[in-house]
Design a protein around this motif. Structure first.
Motif, PDB file in Angstrom:
ATOM      1  N   ALA A 110       0.825  -1.194   0.000  1.00  0.00           N
ATOM      2  CA  ALA A 110       0.000   0.000   0.000  1.00  0.00           C
ATOM      3  C   ALA A 110       0.870   1.259   0.000  1.00  0.00           C
ATOM      4  CB  ALA A 110      -0.918   0.002   1.208  1.00  0.00           C
ATOM      5  N   ARG A 111       2.086   1.135   0.509  1.00  0.00           N
ATOM      6  CA  ARG A 111       2.908   2.322   0.670  1.00  0.00           C
ATOM      7  C   ARG A 111       3.332   2.902  -0.669  1.00  0.00           C
ATOM      8  NH1 ARG A 111       8.082   3.831   2.650  1.00  0.00           N
ATOM      9  NH2 ARG A 111       8.907   1.832   2.071  1.00  0.00           N
ATOM     10  N   VAL A 112       3.506   2.007  -1.609  1.00  0.00           N
ATOM     11  CA  VAL A 112       3.969   2.506  -2.890  1.00  0.00           C
ATOM     12  C   VAL A 112       2.811   2.898  -3.799  1.00  0.00           C
ATOM     13  CG1 VAL A 112       6.149   1.291  -2.840  1.00  0.00           C
ATOM     14  CG2 VAL A 112       4.133   0.159  -3.756  1.00  0.00           C
ATOM     15  N   ARG A 113       1.593   2.679  -3.349  1.00  0.00           N
ATOM     16  CA  ARG A 113       0.447   3.000  -4.189  1.00  0.00           C
ATOM     17  C   ARG A 113       0.330   4.514  -4.345  1.00  0.00           C
ATOM     18  NH1 ARG A 113      -4.585  -0.005  -2.037  1.00  0.00           N
ATOM     19  NH2 ARG A 113      -3.394  -1.900  -2.370  1.00  0.00           N
ATOM     20  N   PRO A 114       0.003   4.973  -5.566  1.00  0.00           N
ATOM     21  CA  PRO A 114      -0.099   6.422  -5.754  1.00  0.00           C
ATOM     22  C   PRO A 114      -1.332   7.003  -5.046  1.00  0.00           C
ATOM     23  CG  PRO A 114      -0.758   5.252  -7.740  1.00  0.00           C
ATOM     24  CD  PRO A 114      -0.231   4.226  -6.794  1.00  0.00           C
ATOM     25  N   ASN A 115      -1.316   8.319  -4.899  1.00  0.00           N
ATOM     26  CA  ASN A 115      -2.358   8.982  -4.146  1.00  0.00           C
ATOM     27  C   ASN A 115      -3.797   8.827  -4.653  1.00  0.00           C
ATOM     28  OD1 ASN A 115      -0.768   9.719  -2.136  1.00  0.00           O
ATOM     29  ND2 ASN A 115      -0.763  11.916  -2.564  1.00  0.00           N
ATOM     30  N   PRO A 116      -4.028   8.887  -5.973  1.00  0.00           N
ATOM     31  CA  PRO A 116      -5.428   8.757  -6.426  1.00  0.00           C
ATOM     32  C   PRO A 116      -6.076   7.471  -5.934  1.00  0.00           C
ATOM     33  CG  PRO A 116      -4.003   9.407  -8.243  1.00  0.00           C
ATOM     34  CD  PRO A 116      -3.106   9.105  -7.075  1.00  0.00           C
ATOM     35  N   ALA A 117      -5.303   6.396  -5.961  1.00  0.00           N
ATOM     36  CA  ALA A 117      -5.845   5.122  -5.505  1.00  0.00           C
ATOM     37  C   ALA A 117      -6.213   5.214  -4.037  1.00  0.00           C
ATOM     38  CB  ALA A 117      -4.819   4.014  -5.719  1.00  0.00           C
ATOM     39  N   ARG A 118      -5.341   5.888  -3.264  1.00  0.00           N
ATOM     40  CA  ARG A 118      -5.619   6.001  -1.835  1.00  0.00           C
ATOM     41  C   ARG A 118      -6.881   6.838  -1.605  1.00  0.00           C
ATOM     42  NH1 ARG A 118      -1.910   9.686   1.502  1.00  0.00           N
ATOM     43  NH2 ARG A 118      -0.186   8.458   0.708  1.00  0.00           N
ATOM     44  N   LEU A 119      -7.013   7.915  -2.367  1.00  0.00           N
ATOM     45  CA  LEU A 119      -8.212   8.753  -2.242  1.00  0.00           C
ATOM     46  C   LEU A 119      -9.453   7.937  -2.573  1.00  0.00           C
ATOM     47  CD1 LEU A 119      -7.301  12.243  -3.726  1.00  0.00           C
ATOM     48  CD2 LEU A 119      -8.029  11.674  -1.407  1.00  0.00           C
ATOM     49  N   ALA A 120      -9.345   7.167  -3.655  1.00  0.00           N
ATOM     50  CA  ALA A 120     -10.494   6.362  -4.072  1.00  0.00           C
ATOM     51  C   ALA A 120     -10.860   5.376  -2.972  1.00  0.00           C
ATOM     52  CB  ALA A 120     -10.167   5.616  -5.361  1.00  0.00           C
ATOM     53  N   ARG A 121      -9.802   4.814  -2.330  1.00  0.00           N
ATOM     54  CA  ARG A 121     -10.056   3.829  -1.311  1.00  0.00           C
ATOM     55  C   ARG A 121     -10.734   4.478  -0.090  1.00  0.00           C
ATOM     56  NH1 ARG A 121      -6.122   1.138   2.189  1.00  0.00           N
ATOM     57  NH2 ARG A 121      -4.696   2.683   1.383  1.00  0.00           N
ATOM     58  N   ARG A 122     -10.286   5.696   0.237  1.00  0.00           N
ATOM     59  CA  ARG A 122     -10.833   6.344   1.433  1.00  0.00           C
ATOM     60  C   ARG A 122     -12.214   6.920   1.213  1.00  0.00           C
ATOM     61  NH1 ARG A 122      -6.102   9.925   4.078  1.00  0.00           N
ATOM     62  NH2 ARG A 122      -4.527   8.307   3.967  1.00  0.00           N
ATOM     63  N   HIS A 123     -12.421   7.507   0.019  1.00  0.00           N
ATOM     64  CA  HIS A 123     -13.694   8.210  -0.179  1.00  0.00           C
ATOM     65  C   HIS A 123     -14.560   7.577  -1.252  1.00  0.00           C
ATOM     66  CE1 HIS A 123     -12.132  11.245   2.464  1.00  0.00           C
ATOM     67  NE2 HIS A 123     -11.053  11.351   1.723  1.00  0.00           N
ATOM     68  N   GLY A 124     -14.044   6.536  -1.894  1.00  0.00           N
ATOM     69  CA  GLY A 124     -14.760   5.945  -3.011  1.00  0.00           C
ATOM     70  C   GLY A 124     -16.152   5.493  -2.635  1.00  0.00           C
ATOM     71  N   TRP A 125     -16.254   4.873  -1.450  1.00  0.00           N
ATOM     72  CA  TRP A 125     -17.540   4.328  -1.044  1.00  0.00           C
ATOM     73  C   TRP A 125     -18.576   5.447  -0.900  1.00  0.00           C
ATOM     74  CZ3 TRP A 125     -18.545  -0.924   0.028  1.00  0.00           C
ATOM     75  CH2 TRP A 125     -19.834  -1.171   0.505  1.00  0.00           C
ATOM     76  N   THR A 126     -18.186   6.532  -0.216  1.00  0.00           N
ATOM     77  CA  THR A 126     -19.114   7.648  -0.014  1.00  0.00           C
ATOM     78  C   THR A 126     -19.558   8.212  -1.353  1.00  0.00           C
ATOM     79  OG1 THR A 126     -17.811   8.141   1.938  1.00  0.00           O
ATOM     80  CG2 THR A 126     -19.448   9.765   1.281  1.00  0.00           C
ATOM     81  N   VAL A 127     -18.589   8.425  -2.251  1.00  0.00           N
ATOM     82  CA  VAL A 127     -18.927   8.953  -3.561  1.00  0.00           C
ATOM     83  C   VAL A 127     -19.901   8.005  -4.256  1.00  0.00           C
ATOM     84  CG1 VAL A 127     -18.005   9.556  -5.818  1.00  0.00           C
ATOM     85  CG2 VAL A 127     -16.740  10.177  -3.753  1.00  0.00           C
ATOM     86  N   GLY A 128     -19.613   6.713  -4.132  1.00  0.00           N
ATOM     87  CA  GLY A 128     -20.488   5.721  -4.743  1.00  0.00           C
ATOM     88  C   GLY A 128     -21.920   5.819  -4.237  1.00  0.00           C
ATOM     89  N   VAL A 129     -22.069   6.016  -2.937  1.00  0.00           N
ATOM     90  CA  VAL A 129     -23.410   6.125  -2.366  1.00  0.00           C
ATOM     91  C   VAL A 129     -24.127   7.340  -2.940  1.00  0.00           C
ATOM     92  CG1 VAL A 129     -24.710   6.518  -0.259  1.00  0.00           C
ATOM     93  CG2 VAL A 129     -22.798   4.941  -0.249  1.00  0.00           C
ATOM     94  N   TYR A 130     -23.387   8.448  -3.083  1.00  0.00           N
ATOM     95  CA  TYR A 130     -24.030   9.644  -3.640  1.00  0.00           C
ATOM     96  C   TYR A 130     -24.392   9.455  -5.103  1.00  0.00           C
ATOM     97  CZ  TYR A 130     -24.022  12.518   0.452  1.00  0.00           C
ATOM     98  OH  TYR A 130     -24.343  13.012   1.680  1.00  0.00           O
TER      99      TYR A 130
END
Lengths: 332, 496, 333
Positions: A10-30
């Motif tokens: 996970a450490r080497v994963r770029p930021n967009p992926a991390r953002l998607a992982r953190r907020h993806g679910w909420t965005v999906g619900v909306y």
């Protein structure tokens, strides 16, 4: 071993992926909510502000209940007594407000909110003192609050002054802006936003995420957990008041519906049951999704009970997909 | 004058005495070691000193003033900052949020990390940061409070040696600035190299304060175990040659594990073979692919490429069950991964016997008791607290995790850091046991974070670096210096 | 934690000793509570109506009433031992009640009973699939299934007229033989024996405890955890169905609310019986006593003319108090 390895990856994963992982679910619900809203407004022949009003009316108590449940789950607990606490506040307000002036009704509502927060704090204190798992204590409190509600009002009844009902069913400025929705946003802005990124909010998340680490970090774990239940109680109180304002009566069994659905809305809204993850924005949207599904089904001419079956099935399927998603993530 | 003075500090949980009565005195400007076997009370003492738990008796003085350390935050305020083996970082908060949670200045922590030459993304969630880095962050956070006394509880356990070096540099620096460090470790070499004085605890009491440089490893061990116990343990390790009836290993003397070009995660193509009767070591710095290697062999993870075979039969485990059926069994470092804490010793040892549907029927109690008893005997497990495994000491718990496989039978034992956080006496027993198992025909793959174990235990040692095998050494020749060179990829590849 | 007065040294030690006995052998303490509660009820009943309660008939009635609850709590015990909870046991029982009474007339009693059991097993299996394979939180999965089943049952009950309960079911659920022995014991006792022995002396029983105690360790020991969970939830559904059949026999007709009042008591009985809600320790013996205690308590409250509301509050208080007591005894050492 595999978790350590996942950490390295996970450490080497770029930021967009991390953002998607953190907020993806909420965005999906909306996105889901948006899709449902778009579909919904095509169904009735002359869809208009009245439909928006009734959606807000239907969803308001559940939205508050979802907030109540989410706060507690984020702090690492679970509150099975949310539903019956809602019933209790509902019958109390409906029984005594009926002959009050608007001003007195509001003051009484405020009093009930304080009482409801105190009730939540009481539950939290019991959990902390007894060291009994949250689920058992809140299950016990479910009986207690439901019993009290039944003691106060055996059968549905009571009511509230017209002007108070307007709070739940009226509108502000334009008929397109339901007052219930505004009150929901206000409550969110007043009771949650100031906390979220401040130390009390971080403490709430830390206690849910890893209680031991939180304690070692100097967080007052007991205090924070009680605070979470108190805040949950406050939101449950708002749900109870919203229920009287939108339905116009008190019903000792009305809260049952919210036990499952508050948990479902929280999970659907991205709050992980293990604690420490999620927020309140997602669950609010999820409450509208859950309500909207049923509304659409009934508009489509589906029988009330079938609607319940389909709604329940959909919740299960959604949560199953969520579970599968977590499994997939854990494997890679 | 002493900075911290603890006198006759005690702690008990109901009938269980965690710390009988311990005294400890740390001077200003010294690195002080706290030593003792498992269950001697080291961690309890540190927890008391840092407010994690409350003492039942005794006094604690800081610069001559009696203090009551009522909570971790109180400890921080009076200048006592601990770093525990499990970092006190909340996994779901970002690193920066974690630091704000403790009301420490984020920039100060960043500065400390820069000094240690450790690169950390502060917006990362702590749960996504590898454990060794988390410990460094925890250390930096503790130092950012500028405490009088740093308490480091087994911080170097399973820390790669490059990071451990940096921790030592910090300790050195702290001493130079007239501050103090209380250092807990199982690695005596570190104690001798780093510490000015050491206090030894045994069975919840302090049995002496000594200068490690002067008295040497052997005598420190004697202090830790008590004079009679030390000789008895050594004796037991040498003499006890009872054959292991439980091990199915004997029948399969010719077993071989063959791994060809195995790739998974950070493992970039590894080949080796393991013969029956052999103990093969795997030495590596943190994160060189050893986790993945053991996880794949144990069936806990699926390989992305390459071949594995056991006695010529190809093996592609999809679940630990498949590996176990092929005789590959895992002893993990973290005992919590392997034990049923609320269940009895017997149920724990017998558990793998019932892992398939065909064994879900009635139990044969006599057969079960016999197998469990022989495994307990082979490992000399102290069964006084056998009703619940969580009440056993760490060493005994680790023995139970090995005993399970003796009772259910295996061909290849995968030992991943089996002696982590275990006292010297138990470690010796485990070395002896591994040797006996190998002599009885078992094949053993052995990883350890303590380099000094390899020559004691292994016939051969492979070194792993960057997901590849970088060297192969004979067991006796695997001293720390040559291992370290190979582990850093400094030796040309030896034909394997 | 408890602010003790200075002179309690001896009573405190005695209390601790008593707690140890309780924690090691909850069955002893629970039997004592059961008997004591019976005596209290007897005294209260004599004071109120002049009639004794401690009679063979009343003992027999207590067992008759306790059987459905104890069977619901049987499945609940297994599920809770794995660290889960099943909040669909009541609606599953209701389903079985409807199925067994609704199909008996057309297809015969045997077919109806088997179908009811199959429905229970099937609903449990669905729960199990959700929990074990899709890793849905048990609370959500079972609550969701319960709400779906209830919706479906509502539709079913609206389209069908009340059906007759077969005689055998009726006898099983409400009659006695040898004057004092309830027929439902014939169903309950073998199942109880099977569960108690099975938990102790079968590989599956060991795995139930193991999965509840540490699923990660189970996986590493080669246990396919999903298999264990799947079977546990399915069995829970089947036991719930048996309870539903007894209930419809007792009530002589199926209705939507036939089992609902037993849902929370089923959890309460397990908690009273000393099974950890976090899984990994406990057993069915305690649960049986828990169910008996709750049944006597219900009689006592009825004699006292307590309102439904008061009963609920009391249930809540009891669950809390006992869970608290267990938490204290287990943290004592």
């Amino acid at each position: 071993m595999s978790t350590a390895a996942a950490g390295v990856a996970a450490r080497v994963r770029p930021n967009p992926a991390r953002l998607a992982r953190r907020h993806g679910w909420t965005v999906g619900v909306y996105v889901l909510l948006l899709v449902l809203l778009l579909y919904w407004q095509t169904i009735p022949a002359n869809w208009g502000s009245f439909d928006v009003q009734s959606l807000a009316i239907d969803a308001l108590p559940l939205a508050f209940a979802a907030m109540a449940q989410s706060v507690v789950i984020i702090s690492g607990g679970i509150d099975l007594s949310v539903g019956s606490l809602i019933s209790l506040i509902n019958v109390l307000s409906a029984k005594y407000m009926i002959d009050m002036s608007f001003r007195n009704a509001l003051l009484f509502g405020l009093l009930l909110l304080v009482g409801s927060a105190a009730a939540g704090a009481f539950t939290g204190t019991l959990i902390v003192l007894s060291r009994v798992p949250d689920i058992v204590v809140t299950l016990a409190m479910l009986f207690v609050w439901a019993g009290l509600a039944l003691e106060i009002l055996q059968i549905p009844g009571g009511g509230a002054p017209q002007s108070y009902l307007q709070l739940g069913t009226g509108h502000w400025w334009s008929p397109w802006i339901p007052s219930g929705l505004m009150i929901l946003l206000l409550a969110f802005a007043i009771f949650w936003l100031p906390l979220r990124w401040a130390r009390p909010g971080l403490a709430l998340y830390s206690v849910g995420s890893n209680r031991n680490a939180a304690y070692l970090s100097g967080v007052g774990v007991a205090r924070t957990r009680i605070f979470a239940y108190a805040l949950g109680g406050l939101f449950a109180g708002l749900a109870g008041l919203a229920l009287s304002a939108t339905s116009g009566i008190g019903d000792p069994n009305a809260g049952q519906y919210y036990t499952l659905n508050s948990v479902a809305a929280a999970v659907l809204g991205g709050v992980a049951l293990v604690g420490g993850v999620g927020g309140l924005i997602g669950p609010i949207a999820a409450a509208f999704v859950v309500t909207l599904v049923k509304t659409i089904l009934i508009l489509k001419g589906v029988d009330q009970n079938w609607a319940q079956v389909i709604q329940g099935t959909l919740i299960i399927v959604v949560v199953m997909i969520g579970g599968l998603a977590i499994r997939q993530r854990a494997r890679t | 004058m002493s900075l911290l003075e603890a006198r006759n500090v005690g702690k008990r949980y109901g009938p269980v005495v965690a710390l009988e009565s311990a005294s400890l005195s740390v001077d200003a400007g010294e690195v002080h070691a706290l030593l003792g076997a498992n269950g001697a009370g080291k961690s309890t003492l540190v927890k008391i000193l840092t407010g994690v738990i409350q003492r039942d008796g005794g006094t604690v003085e800081l610069r001559g003033e009696p203090v009551r350390v009522s909570s971790p935050s109180r400890a921080a305020r009076i200048g006592l900052a601990p770093v525990f083996q499990d970092p006190a970082l909340v996994p779901d908060l970002t690193v920066a949020q974690n630091i704000r949670l403790t009301a420490v200045d984020v920039d100060a922590v960043r500065q400390r990390l820069r000094e240690m030459d450790v690169d950390v993304d502060f917006t990362e969630q702590a749960g996504d940061v590898p454990l060794p880095l988390l410990r460094m962050i925890d250390l930096a956070r503790a130092m950012a409070r500028d405490p009088q006394l740093l308490l480091l509880d087994e911080i170097t356990a399973a820390l790669p040696s490059d990071l451990a070096e940096r921790v030592f540099a910090v300790m050195e620096d702290w001493r130079r600035r007239g501050r103090s460090v209380l250092f807990i470790t199982h690695r005596l070499a570190e104690v001798i190299a780093m510490c000015d004085r050491a206090t030894v605890l045994r069975d919840g009491r302090d049995v002496g304060t000594l200068v490690p440089r002067e008295i040497g490893e052997r005598q420190i061990v004697e202090y830790m175990l008590g004079p009679e116990a030390a000789t008895a343990e050594a004796h037991a390790a040498e003499v006890d040659e009872t054959p292991l009836k439980g091990a199915a290993a004997a029948e399969a003397a010719a077993t071989t594990l063959e791994v060809t070009d195995l790739r998974v995660g950070s493992l970039a193509g590894v080949s080796f073979s393991l013969r029956a009767g052999e103990i093969l070591g795997v030495a590596a710095l943190e994160g060189q692919g050893q986790n993945d290697l053991f996880a794949v062999l144990a069936g806990d993870r699926r390989a992305e490429g390459g071949e594995m075979s056991v006695t010529g039969k190809s093996l592609r485990p999809r679940h630990p069950y498949d590996a176990i059926r092929s005789g590959l069994v895992l002893v993990p470092a973290d005992r919590l991964l392997a034990l049923l804490p609320q269940r009895s010793v017997r149920e724990n040892i017998a558990a793998p016997r019932y892992n398939r549907l065909g064994r879900w029927g009635p139990i044969n109690p006599r057969e079960e008791r016999r197998r469990v008893a022989s495994a307990i005997e082979a490992l000399q497990i102290d069964t006084r607290a056998q009703r619940q495994v969580r009440r056993l000491s760490g060493g005994n718990q680790q023995k139970v995790t090995i005993a399970r496989w003796l009772a259910s039978g295996f061909q290849t034992l995968l030992c991943f850091d089996p002696t982590r956080g275990i006292d010297v006496g138990t470690k010796r027993q485990i070395y002896a046991l591994l040797r006996r198992l190998a002599d009885d025909g078992a094949a053993i793959l052995f990883f350890s974070s303590e380099l000094s174990e390899f020559p004691l235990v292994c016939d051969r040692v492979l070194t792993l670096f960057g997901g590849r095998i970088t060297g192969e050494l004979a067991g006796e020749g695997a001293d720390e210096a040559s291992l370290l060179r190979a582990m850093h990829g400094l030796v040309e590849e030896v034909a394997s | 934690m408890s602010a003790g007065t200075p002179q309690v040294a001896t009573p405190a030690a005695r209390l601790r000793a008593a707690q140890r006995v309780l924690s090691d052998n909850p069955a002893i303490a629970l039997t004592f509570v059961f008997v004591a509660l019976f005596v209290v009820t007897d005294i209260v009943n004599r004071a109120q109506s002049g009639k004794a309660f401690l009679t063979p008939t009343q003992v027999s009635t207590t067992f008759l009433y306790a059987a459905p609850l104890a069977l619901l709590a049987a499945g609940q015990t297994l599920v809770m031992l794995t660290g889960g909870v099943d909040l669909s046991v009541a609606t599953t029982a209701t389903t079985a009640a409807f199925v067994s009474s609704g199909t008996a007339h057309d297809h015969g009693t045997g077919y109806a009973l088997l179908l009811a059991l199959a429905f229970g097993f099937g609903i449990g299996l669905v729960n199990g699939i959700g929990v074990a394979i899709f890793r849905v939180n048990p609370l959500i999965m079972t609550l969701g299934i319960s709400s779906v089943t209830l919706g479906a049952l509502t539709i079913y009950s609206q389209t069908r007229f009340v059906a007759l309960v077969p005689n055998i079911v009726n006898t099983l659920g409400s009659s006695r033989f040898f004057k004092y022995v309830p027929y439902d014991l014939l169903v309950w006792a073998p199942i109880a024996a099977l569960i108690i022995l099975g938990l102790r002396f079968s590989g599956f029983g060991r795995m139930i405890f193991a999965v509840g105690d540490n699923p990660v360790a189970c996986r590493l020991a080669g246990v396919r955890v999903w298999q264990v969970l799947l079977l546990v939830y399915a069995l829970c559904g089947a036991f719930s169905a048996v309870a539903g059949i007894l209930l419809v026999g007792f009530n002589d007709a199926a209705d939507l609310g036939i089992a609902a009042p037993f849902l929370l008591p089923s959890v309460a009985a397990v908690v009273i019986g000393g099974t950890s809600i976090l899984g990994g320790s406990g057993g069915y013996g305690g649960t049986i006593l828990g169910a008996l205690i709750l049944t006597v308590l219900d009689s006592l409250l009825t004699i006292l003319n307590a309102s439904q509301a008061l009963k609920q509050i009391l249930y809540g208080a009891i669950i809390l108090a006992l869970a608290w007591l267990y938490a204290r005894t287990s943290s004592g050492d």
